[in-house]
Design an enzyme around this catalytic site. Structure first.
Site, short mmCIF file in Angstrom:
data_model
loop_
_atom_site.label_atom_id
_atom_site.label_comp_id
_atom_site.label_asym_id
_atom_site.label_seq_id
_atom_site.Cartn_x
_atom_site.Cartn_y
_atom_site.Cartn_z
N ARG A 184 14.34 -13.95 9.87
CA ARG A 184 12.61 -12.60 10.91
C ARG A 184 13.36 -12.36 11.81
NH1 ARG A 184 8.35 -14.99 12.24
NH2 ARG A 184 8.01 -16.85 11.14
N ASP A 218 8.63 10.66 16.02
CA ASP A 218 9.21 10.62 15.27
C ASP A 218 9.28 11.20 14.64
OD1 ASP A 218 9.89 10.30 12.15
OD2 ASP A 218 7.63 9.55 12.49
N LYS A 226 14.77 8.34 4.38
CA LYS A 226 15.18 9.62 5.08
C LYS A 226 16.57 10.11 5.01
CE LYS A 226 10.91 9.70 3.51
NZ LYS A 226 9.73 9.64 4.83
C1 LIG Z 1 8.53 9.12 4.74
C2 LIG Z 1 7.68 9.35 6.38
C3 LIG Z 1 7.50 7.98 6.93
C4 LIG Z 1 6.98 7.22 6.46
O1 LIG Z 1 8.42 6.31 6.37
P1 LIG Z 1 7.95 5.45 5.12
O2 LIG Z 1 9.98 4.73 5.13
O3 LIG Z 1 7.93 5.85 3.93
O4 LIG Z 1 7.28 4.23 5.16
C5 LIG Z 1 7.04 8.02 8.62
N1 LIG Z 1 6.90 9.48 8.85
C6 LIG Z 1 7.65 10.85 8.63
C7 LIG Z 1 8.32 11.97 8.90
C8 LIG Z 1 7.56 10.98 7.37
O5 LIG Z 1 9.07 11.44 6.58
#
Ligand SMILES: *Cc1c(COP(=O)(O)O)cnc(C)c1O
Length: 418
Positions: free
Chosen positions: A47, A178, A203
Site C-alpha cells: 500500500r 480534472d 477513460k
Molecule cells: C469518469 C470520470 C471520473 C470518475 O472516475 P472513475 O474512474 O469512474 O472513478 C471523474 N472525472 C471525470 C471527468 C470522469 O469522466
C-alpha cells in the site's frame, strides 16, 4: 530528453529487475524483506509503495510535467485523496458542470465533513474571482481551492486553465483540474500554472474500457507529501495488474487520440449538415480552433454532443445504433453513445440540468478508433429510423391525435432521406 511519444512508450525505468524483460514486471507481493532490522528498504509494504505502481506514477508525472504522480483504484478515489488535504471550514469553489460522481462526493461527503463547496460557472471569470475572493467584511475568507474540469461534460465548453490558475493564486488558492477529457497529449495543465492534475485513467489513459483507475500529479513537494500521506492512509491504491493495464494503455495514447480526434471531427461535420440535428458541441471544429489554442489545448478530444431537432425522439436514434454501444463512460477504442438526461446526468434535477444547457434532446458520443465512414453510416441509418418514427407520429398528428412541429418535418422531408 525523450520527446512525448517516446515517453509514452518507455516511461521511466524503475530499475527493479535484472531479467532483461522489456516490460516492467507486475509485482503482486504485498510485503518486502528487510535486509536487517536497521535497514530502510525502498519498498516494505505494497500500500505504501510497489514497483509496478511506481512505474505508472513516474510515467504520468513525466507526461504531465510534474514531479510526483499517484495511482488510485478509481478516478473518484483520486479525487477523494486530493480533497482530503483540506480542513473543515475551508471553502472550495467548484465548476458548475463537473462529473456527477465528483459533484456527489463533494456534496454527500466533504460538506458533511465541514468543507464549504460552492458551484460557479468556471467560464465566467468575473463570477469565479468573486467566489474565490469571498467577502472579508462579512467573515468569508478567500477560498482554499478552485476545482474544475478542462472540458465540461457533456457540452464540451473549454475552461481556461491558465486564467483560472492565475485568479486562484491571486487569493492564495490552489487550482485543481480534472484533465480526464483531454489527457496530457492535448494539454499539460501544470505548465499553465495549475497545482494539481487529476485523471480518471479509466477513460483515455487506459483507453480500453477494462480498468478503473485514477491518477494525480503535482510538482510541489508540500502537496506531494500531503497527497502521498492521504494515498497511504485512505488506502485507495491501484492494484499492480491494473497499474500495468494503465501503463500499457498509455503507450498508445497518442495514436488513439489522433484517430479519435480525426473521427470526431468527421462525425461533427456530418452532424452539422444533417437536417435532424439542431446543434453540435465540439471544441475541435475549425470555427473554434482559435479559442482552443488560446486556452492552451492542442485538440478538441474525442467526445462530442449534439441535439436533435424538436419532434425527433433522441431515443429513436440511440436505440437504433448498431455499431455505437449505448453506454456511459468514454475515451476507449470503441465508440459509445448515450443520452445524458437519462444516463450520465440523470441525477441532476431537470431544472438544474436545463439551466446549464443539458436538454432532453442532447446526445453524447465518445468516438473510438473505428473507420469514421462506418460510424457515420451507423448514425445515418439510425437517423432514418428516427425520421420514420417522426413521420408516423406526424401522420397520427394530422388525424388530430398528437401535435408534432410541422416545420421540423418540412426541413427533414427536404433533405433527410437521401
Ligand atoms: C469518469 C470520470 C471520473 C470518475 O472516475 P472513475 O474512474 O469512474 O472513478 C471523474 N472525472 C471525470 C471527468 C470522469 O469522466
Amino acid at each position: 530528453m525523450a520527446r512525448f511519444n517516446t515517453q509514452l512508450v518507455h516511461g521511466l525505468p524503475v530499475n527493479d529487475n535484472n531479467t532483461g524483460a522489456v516490460n516492467p514486471p507486475i509485482y503482486n507481493s504485498t510485503t518486502y524483506a528487510f535486509e536487517s532490522v536497521n535497514a530502510m528498504p525502498r519498498y516494505d509494504y505494497a500500500r505504501s509503495g510497489n514497483p509496478t505502481r511506481d512505474f505508472l506514477e513516474r510515467q504520468i508525472a513525466q507526461l504531465e510535467h510534474g514531479t510526483r504522480g499517484f495511482a488510485f483504484a478509481s478516478g473518484l478515489a483520486a479525487i477523494h485523496a486530493v480533497l482530503a488535504i483540506f480542513q473543515p471550514g475551508d471553502r472550495i469553489i467548484v465548476g458548475d458542470n463537473i462529473y456527477g460522481g465528483s459533484y456527489s462526493q463533494f456534496n454527500e461527503f466533504f460538506t458533511r465533513w465541514g468543507l464549504k463547496i460552492e458551484s460557479v460557472d468556471a467560464q465566467d471569470l468575473t463570477a469565479l474571482e468573486a467566489a474565490i475572493k469571498g467577502d472579508q467584511n462579512n467573515g468569508i475568507a478567500p477560498a482554499k481551492a478552485v476545482y474544475f474540469e478542462t472540458l465540461t461534460n457533456p457540452l464540451l465548453k473549454v475552461n481556461d486553465a491558465h486564467a483560472i490558475a492565475e485568479i486562484a493564486h491571486a487569493y492564495g488558492a490552489l487550482a485543481i483540474v480534472d484533465n480526464t477529457f483531454v489527457t496530457p497529449y492535448l494539454q499539460q495543465p501544470l505548465d499553465l500554472g495549475v497545482d494539481v492534475v487529476i485523471h480518471s485513467a479509466t477513460k483515455y489513459l487506459a483507453g480500453h474500457s477494462e480498468v478503473n483507475a485514477g491518477l494525480v500529479v503535482v510538482r510541489r513537494d508540500d502537496l506531494a507529501n500531503r497527497i502521498y500521506f492521504n494515498q497511504n492512509r485512505l488506502g485507495g491504491v491501484l492494484a499492480p495488474a491494473e497499474c500495468d493495464a494503465v501503463r500499457r494503455g498509455i503507450q498508445t495514447l497518442a495514436l488513439r487520440m489522433e484517430r479519435q480526434q480525426e473521427n470526431t471531427l468527421a462525425i461533427a461535420q456530418y452532424l452539422l449538415a444533417h437536417p435532424l440535428v439542431r446543434t453540435v458541441h465540439y471544441p475541435g471544429l475549425p470555427s473554434a480552433s482559435e479559442d482552443l489554442a488560446a486556452k492552451g489545448l492542442k485538440g478538441g478530444g474525442g467526445v462530442l454532443s449534439f441535439e436533435v431537432v424538436p419532434g425527433v425522439d433522441p431515443a429513436d436514434v440511440l436505440d437504433n445504433l448498431h455499431l455505437f454501444h449505448l453506454a456511459v463512460s468514454l475515451g476507449a477504442v470503441e465508440s459509445l453513445a448515450e443520452l445524458p438526461c437519462r444516463m450520465t446526468h440523470f441525477e441532476l434535477p431537470r431544472e438544474e440540468r436545463l439551466k446549464i444547457g443539458i436538454s432532453d434532446e442532447l446526445i453524447r458520443l465518445s468516438v473510438g478508433i473505428e473507420d469514421a465512414a462506418d460510424l457515420i453510416e451507423d448514425l445515418g441509418q439510425a437517423f432514418e429510423v428516427a425520421y420514420e418514427a417522426l413521420e408516423r407520429s406526424n401522420r397520427v398528428a394530422s388525424d388530430g391525435i398528437t401535435n408534432v412541429a410541422d416545420d421540423v418535418l418540412t426541413v427533414a422531408n427536404d433533405s433527410c432521406v437521401r
